[in-house]
Design a protein around this motif. Sequence first.
Motif, PDB file in Angstrom:
ATOM      1  N   GLU A  35       4.553 -55.937   6.069  1.00 36.85           N
ATOM      2  CA  GLU A  35       3.415 -56.280   5.219  1.00 36.85           C
ATOM      3  C   GLU A  35       2.211 -55.455   5.662  1.00 36.85           C
ATOM      4  O   GLU A  35       2.133 -55.024   6.811  1.00 36.85           O
ATOM      5  CB  GLU A  35       3.085 -57.769   5.344  1.00 36.85           C
ATOM      6  N   GLN A  36       1.272 -55.261   4.744  1.00 42.58           N
ATOM      7  CA  GLN A  36       0.062 -54.523   5.073  1.00 42.58           C
ATOM      8  C   GLN A  36      -0.687 -55.245   6.201  1.00 42.58           C
ATOM      9  O   GLN A  36      -0.812 -56.471   6.183  1.00 42.58           O
ATOM     10  CB  GLN A  36      -0.852 -54.410   3.853  1.00 42.58           C
ATOM     11  N   PRO A  37      -1.194 -54.508   7.190  1.00 37.60           N
ATOM     12  CA  PRO A  37      -1.949 -55.165   8.265  1.00 37.60           C
ATOM     13  C   PRO A  37      -3.288 -55.694   7.757  1.00 37.60           C
ATOM     14  O   PRO A  37      -3.794 -55.259   6.732  1.00 37.60           O
ATOM     15  CB  PRO A  37      -2.157 -54.049   9.287  1.00 37.60           C
ATOM     16  N   VAL A  38      -3.829 -56.643   8.498  1.00 42.17           N
ATOM     17  CA  VAL A  38      -5.143 -57.188   8.184  1.00 42.17           C
ATOM     18  C   VAL A  38      -6.164 -56.075   8.388  1.00 42.17           C
ATOM     19  O   VAL A  38      -6.196 -55.431   9.436  1.00 42.17           O
ATOM     20  CB  VAL A  38      -5.469 -58.400   9.100  1.00 42.17           C
ATOM     21  N   ARG A  39      -6.990 -55.823   7.394  1.00 43.59           N
ATOM     22  CA  ARG A  39      -7.973 -54.736   7.463  1.00 43.59           C
ATOM     23  C   ARG A  39      -9.266 -55.167   8.149  1.00 43.59           C
ATOM     24  O   ARG A  39     -10.037 -54.341   8.610  1.00 43.59           O
ATOM     25  CB  ARG A  39      -8.270 -54.206   6.071  1.00 43.59           C
ATOM     26  N   ARG A  40      -9.491 -56.479   8.214  1.00 43.97           N
ATOM     27  CA  ARG A  40     -10.714 -57.002   8.816  1.00 43.97           C
ATOM     28  C   ARG A  40     -10.474 -58.472   9.152  1.00 43.97           C
ATOM     29  O   ARG A  40      -9.841 -59.183   8.390  1.00 43.97           O
ATOM     30  CB  ARG A  40     -11.861 -56.850   7.828  1.00 43.97           C
ATOM     31  N   LEU A  41     -11.000 -58.912  10.270  1.00 46.67           N
ATOM     32  CA  LEU A  41     -10.911 -60.330  10.613  1.00 46.67           C
ATOM     33  C   LEU A  41     -11.870 -61.098   9.721  1.00 46.67           C
ATOM     34  O   LEU A  41     -13.053 -60.744   9.614  1.00 46.67           O
ATOM     35  CB  LEU A  41     -11.242 -60.539  12.094  1.00 46.67           C
ATOM     36  N   SER A  42     -11.367 -62.114   9.049  1.00 51.54           N
ATOM     37  CA  SER A  42     -12.150 -62.805   8.019  1.00 51.54           C
ATOM     38  C   SER A  42     -13.195 -63.772   8.580  1.00 51.54           C
ATOM     39  O   SER A  42     -14.210 -64.016   7.939  1.00 51.54           O
ATOM     40  CB  SER A  42     -11.214 -63.538   7.062  1.00 51.54           C
TER      41      SER A  42
END
Length: 114
Positions: A35-42
């Motif tokens: 899966e695509q990695p998290v681009r930013r911690l929410s």
Amino acid sequence: MPNYFQPGSLKRSSYVPLNLEDYDISPTNGFLPSEQPVRRLSDPYYEPWEQIMDRFNQYLLAHHIRRLVRKMPVLDTSKLTSQAEYQRAFMVLSFMAHAFVWGRNGAASEPASE
């Protein structure tokens, strides 16, 4: 000592194939995540990390990483909610640590914090 180069020294029945997923290796993507990695911690709590990453290259080239890391607050990882977020945090902190140590023309000789 067994001679591994002698014919018949390895038994075929002793080989058990490894399950790639046990090692977080995708059969289709290898070491890349499926899966695509998290681009930013929410969570806004981690904004100090993400703000440095927003301009990481500029800070690195301008030799500001060490100063920014020293001023950065120590954050707890308890607000991370998934493995993907832990992976993002690991990547962010790894980049910053590497840049802190090697961000100038040599290794840092001073600690990141007191």
